[in-house]
Enzyme design. Structure first.
Site, PDB file in Angstrom:
ATOM      1  CG  ASP A 177       0.267  -3.981   2.187  1.00 26.69           C
ATOM      2  OD1 ASP A 177       0.127  -4.778   2.965  1.00 26.69           O
ATOM      3  OD2 ASP A 177       1.564  -2.983   2.046  1.00 26.69           O
TER       4      ASP A 177
ATOM      5  CG  ASP B  63      -0.380  -0.061   2.790  1.00 25.65           C
ATOM      6  OD1 ASP B  63       1.056  -0.326   2.316  1.00 25.65           O
ATOM      7  OD2 ASP B  63      -1.123   0.421   3.477  1.00 25.65           O
TER       8      ASP B  63
ATOM      9  CD  GLU C 265       7.693  -0.283   8.341  1.00 22.81           C
ATOM     10  OE1 GLU C 265       7.093  -0.943   7.370  1.00 22.81           O
ATOM     11  OE2 GLU C 265       8.086   1.002   7.368  1.00 22.81           O
TER      12      GLU C 265
ATOM     13  CD  GLU D 240       0.079  -1.278   8.455  1.00 20.99           C
ATOM     14  OE1 GLU D 240      -0.158  -0.604   9.354  1.00 20.99           O
ATOM     15  OE2 GLU D 240       0.947  -1.399   7.028  1.00 20.99           O
TER      16      GLU D 240
HETATM   17  O1  KIV Z   1       3.324  -1.453   1.648  1.00 23.92           O
HETATM   18  C1  KIV Z   1       4.412  -1.264   1.662  1.00 23.92           C
HETATM   19  O2  KIV Z   1       5.862  -0.800   0.404  1.00 23.92           O
HETATM   20  C2  KIV Z   1       4.945  -2.116   2.768  1.00 23.92           C
HETATM   21  C3  KIV Z   1       6.425  -2.713   3.164  1.00 23.92           C
HETATM   22  C4  KIV Z   1       7.432  -1.677   3.670  1.00 23.92           C
HETATM   23  C5  KIV Z   1       6.834  -3.689   3.881  1.00 23.92           C
HETATM   24  O3  KIV Z   1       4.159  -2.820   3.735  1.00 23.92           O
END
Ligand code: KIV
Length: 282
Positions: free
Chosen positions: A101, A62, A200, A133
């Site tokens: 995501d 995302d 992260e 998340e």
């Molecule tokens: O959205 C994204 O790029 C991520 C990475 C930073 C793991 O979640």
């Protein structure tokens, strides 16, 4: 034999049969100590380059909200927009695992909403799994999504969808109490059925400890070298973004400068009436 197994991990191409990376491949890589490579991508052309180069996993992150759409945070991107990006990436990939995501607002409501959003991503984009998340608060949703046959990757540490709750993008879980909570959440996500976990921006020692305690592969971004694999946002890795230089970032190219120089040369050639020349016209 070819046709029977085509749907089970082999894809025929001009170069022969390519073995697809699956969640089981990643598990086996962890067991054998082979590090997992992951990059974000959002469009067909870049995903094709990464897949041809041998990347193990592409994340349709995302972060598209930032690097593709120019938003300040990841919050505004919609499920429909994520599906559009994911469709383009999936069309490009013959070998790598494509994870997408779930965007902010598409799963936090309840586990049914999370399941419906995940199914849309799998059906409409042809993705191989989803990422979301959060810790204990999303465990019911993870169980329901996994129960429907959809592989789920978790994401702990710095979780950009909660940026307004935390207020900063600084390193997470530096204090013992927060580190302990992260470790507990990592176990909860594994027990809920996650096949993998992104960590992260946390201390390297904590990343190493999570990777040691959990059986599933841990992919880090700013989580040190003791985890099972690494992910970077492609625009950062290729040097397209300029004003973003966290300590964990290694830039492999300086594409901003290279593209800018090429563009200036192109403009100059047009103004100088040098382009197109005799050979470049019909
Ligand atoms: O959205 C994204 O790029 C991520 C990475 C930073 C793991 O979640």
């Amino acid at each position: 034999m070819g046709s029977l197994f085509r749907g089970l991990g082999f894809m025929s191409t001009a170069h022969g049969d390519i073995k697809r990376v699956t969640t089981h491949t990643l598990q086996s890589m962890k067991q054998h100590g082979e590090k997992i490579s992951m990059l974000t991508a959002y469009d067909f052309s870049m995903a094709r380059i990464f897949d041809d180069a041998g990347i193990d996993v592409i994340l349709v992150g995302d972060s598209a909200s930032n690097v593709m759409a120019g938003h300040e945070t990841t919050l505004p991107i919609t499920l429909d927009q994520m599906i559009y990006h994911a469709q383009s990436v999936v069309r490009a990939c013959q070998r790598c695992l494509v994870i997408v995501d779930l965007p902010f607002g598409s799963y936090q409501g309840n586990s049914k909403e999370a399941l419906i959003s995940s199914i849309r991503i799998m059906k409409e984009a042809g993705a191989h799994g989803i990422k979301l998340e959060g810790g204990a608060e999303v465990s019911e949703s993870i169980k329901r999504i996994v129960g429907a046959g959809v592989p789920v990757m978790g994401h702990l540490g710095l979780t950009p969808q909660s940026i307004y709750k935390f207020g900063t993008y600084t390193v997470r879980a530096k204090e013992e109490e927060e580190a302990e909570i992260l470790l507990q959440n990592a176990h909860i996500l594994e027990e809920a059925g996650c096949f993998s976990l992104v960590l992260e921006k946390i201390p390297a020692a904590l990343g190493t400890e999570v990777a040691r305690q959990l059986k599933i592969p841990i992919i880090g971004i700013g989580a040190g070298g003791g985890v099972d694999g690494q992910v970077l946002v492609m625009h950062d890795m290729l040097g397209i973004t300029k004003n973003f230089s966290p300590r964990f970032l290694r830039r492999y190219l300086n594409l901003y400068e290279e593209i800018s120089d090429a563009t200036k040369k192109y403009i100059k050639d047009i103004k100088d009436k040098d382009f197109p020349n005799e050979k470049e016209q019909y």
